[in-house]
Design a protein around this motif. Sequence first.
Motif, PDB file in Angstrom:
ATOM      1  N   PRO A   1       1.262   1.700   8.637  1.00 15.36           N
ATOM      2  CA  PRO A   1       1.859   2.598   7.641  1.00 15.36           C
ATOM      3  C   PRO A   1       0.814   3.241   6.723  1.00 15.36           C
ATOM      4  CG  PRO A   1       2.156   0.313   6.975  1.00 15.36           C
ATOM      5  CD  PRO A   1       1.417   0.273   8.280  1.00 15.36           C
TER       6      PRO A   1
ATOM      7  N   ASN B   1      -6.659   9.682   0.592  1.00 19.84           N
ATOM      8  CA  ASN B   1      -7.198   8.979  -0.579  1.00 19.84           C
ATOM      9  C   ASN B   1      -8.506   8.281  -0.200  1.00 19.84           C
ATOM     10  OD1 ASN B   1      -4.197   9.121  -0.531  1.00 19.84           O
ATOM     11  ND2 ASN B   1      -4.510   8.628  -2.677  1.00 19.84           N
TER      12      ASN B   1
ATOM     13  N   ASN C   1      -8.920   7.008   3.624  1.00 17.65           N
ATOM     14  CA  ASN C   1      -8.160   5.954   4.319  1.00 17.65           C
ATOM     15  C   ASN C   1      -8.046   6.259   5.804  1.00 17.65           C
ATOM     16  OD1 ASN C   1      -7.796   4.560   1.938  1.00 17.65           O
ATOM     17  ND2 ASN C   1      -5.766   5.410   1.532  1.00 17.65           N
TER      18      ASN C   1
ATOM     19  N   TYR D   1     -11.657   6.484  -5.837  1.00 20.72           N
ATOM     20  CA  TYR D   1     -12.484   5.595  -6.656  1.00 20.72           C
ATOM     21  C   TYR D   1     -13.901   5.644  -6.081  1.00 20.72           C
ATOM     22  CZ  TYR D   1      -7.935   3.138  -7.436  1.00 20.72           C
ATOM     23  OH  TYR D   1      -6.644   2.801  -7.706  1.00 20.72           O
TER      24      TYR D   1
HETATM   25  P1  TYD Z   1      -5.062  -1.564  -1.023  1.00 21.78           P
HETATM   26  O1  TYD Z   1      -5.735  -2.419  -0.004  1.00 21.78           O
HETATM   27  O2  TYD Z   1      -3.671  -1.929  -1.445  1.00 21.78           O
HETATM   28  O3  TYD Z   1      -6.053  -1.485  -2.278  1.00 21.78           O
HETATM   29  P2  TYD Z   1      -5.978  -0.533  -3.615  1.00 21.78           P
HETATM   30  O4  TYD Z   1      -4.629   0.042  -3.727  1.00 21.78           O
HETATM   31  O5  TYD Z   1      -6.260  -1.534  -4.713  1.00 21.78           O
HETATM   32  O6  TYD Z   1      -7.058   0.478  -3.460  1.00 21.78           O
HETATM   33  O7  TYD Z   1      -5.019  -0.073  -0.475  1.00 21.78           O
HETATM   34  C1  TYD Z   1      -6.203   0.633  -0.109  1.00 21.78           C
HETATM   35  C2  TYD Z   1      -5.813   2.054   0.194  1.00 21.78           C
HETATM   36  O8  TYD Z   1      -4.991   2.066   1.390  1.00 21.78           O
HETATM   37  C3  TYD Z   1      -4.960   2.712  -0.884  1.00 21.78           C
HETATM   38  O9  TYD Z   1      -5.328   4.090  -0.984  1.00 21.78           O
HETATM   39  C4  TYD Z   1      -3.538   2.584  -0.385  1.00 21.78           C
HETATM   40  C5  TYD Z   1      -3.709   2.641   1.132  1.00 21.78           C
HETATM   41  N1  TYD Z   1      -2.728   1.863   1.911  1.00 21.78           N
HETATM   42  C6  TYD Z   1      -2.013   2.463   2.951  1.00 21.78           C
HETATM   43  O10 TYD Z   1      -2.180   3.671   3.236  1.00 21.78           O
HETATM   44  N2  TYD Z   1      -1.120   1.709   3.654  1.00 21.78           N
HETATM   45  C7  TYD Z   1      -0.905   0.389   3.368  1.00 21.78           C
HETATM   46  O11 TYD Z   1      -0.037  -0.257   4.034  1.00 21.78           O
HETATM   47  C8  TYD Z   1      -1.641  -0.225   2.313  1.00 21.78           C
HETATM   48  C9  TYD Z   1      -1.444  -1.675   1.969  1.00 21.78           C
HETATM   49  C10 TYD Z   1      -2.555   0.547   1.620  1.00 21.78           C
END
Ligand code: TYD
Length: 354
Positions: free
Chosen positions: A215, A222, A259, A298
Amino acid sequence: MSFSKTIIITGGAGFIGSHVVRLFVQKYTHYHIINVDKLTYAGNLENIQDIDGAPNYTFERIDIADSTAVQTLFKKYSIDGVIHLAAESHVDRSITNPMDFVVTNVIGTVNLLNAAKEAWKSTGMEGKRFYHVSTDEVYGSLHDGSFFLETTSYDPQSPYSASKASSDHFVRAYGNTYALPIVLTNCSNNYGPNQFPEKLIPLFIHNIKNNRPLPVYGKGENIRDWLFVVDHARAIDEVFHKGKNGETYNIGGHNEWTNIDLIRLLCSLMDRKLNRATGTSEKLITYVTDRAGHDFRYAIDATKIKNELGWIPSVTFEQGLESTIDWYLENENWLQHITSGDYLTYYDKQYNNR
Ligand code: TYD
Ligand code: NAD
């Protein structure tokens, strides 16, 4: 046994905390390391079962939001230092349940500050240290090519980052008001072994292995700056021992990825590891509704810690990511115990009869 220092590490059953506890227990055998953890869903004592039983290691199951329990802890031991990592740490959970983040991240931190202040008032602050581990997310979201510096104004955007920003402010306020010997670090996204499989990298490794959808929030554009967890633990060691009181150090990997690029790299590495045809795992990518208030970028400028303490990351992203994937593939039991809930019984099995 007599020890040269007694140090509390909070959150030592969690992802980063377990790596810090292991480093300190193994490297500083003359320190008594007390791991203080409530064991929430994110706390997993299996992360550090290899050092359970070490003569310089003690585990205390305590909720840092319980002020009486925290004060009792500081009376039970003569504490020289605190390395504070315990926190609610997942942004998505902070969106659905912000109060948990206020209670642990803000009130829990103030309880620790109060207990340290009271304990060290009588012994004197000399040689003491309160080290607060924080995140780059307190600086907010970047939309240009700039980087977060230690002097960047706070601009938290999620309930998680607002709670961490609040705790940072309290730590600095206690340094200023009560001369508590404090030091802070703000680190970028970590990855590595033992990360709870709700965060991007372990979740996606798990899903790829099991042919489940990946997902991707929004368009996957980002950007995060990724650091191997062992390098974060090394930085914490440097700052704890050599950092200056009252200072903040940013820690980052100079390793920015959108990402979607990171997910594609992960998919291709997983295809290779699992002997699947190139492109198999990418087919699992599924674009889903974006996270509410999703911070765009970030990026840490880690020049200060490099220049003042000589810290730089020790592994490249390719090395770190590959060894991380290997770890998750080789430690199926660890993941299976999380999925089954078995990891939550470790404490009762190991500690109730001691
Ligand atoms: P995450 O590992 O939750 O760390 P943070 O939000 O503290 O940076 O997420 C990393 C990035 O990945 C963030 O931009 C949100 C994205 N993400 C997804 O696209 N899908 C997912 O299922 C998750 C958990 C995060
Ligand atoms: P984690 O969620 O994996 O572990 C948190 C640990 O804290 C768990 O063991 C949990 O049981 C414990 N805990 C939670 N509430 C508690 C309470 N009330 N009392 C006692 N213990 C409690 O978190 P993590 O990813 O290892 O992060 C550790 C610290 O590092 C946090 O302060 C986080 O803000 C910070 N940080 C994390 C990252 C990252 O990418 N994961 C990056 C920068 C900073």
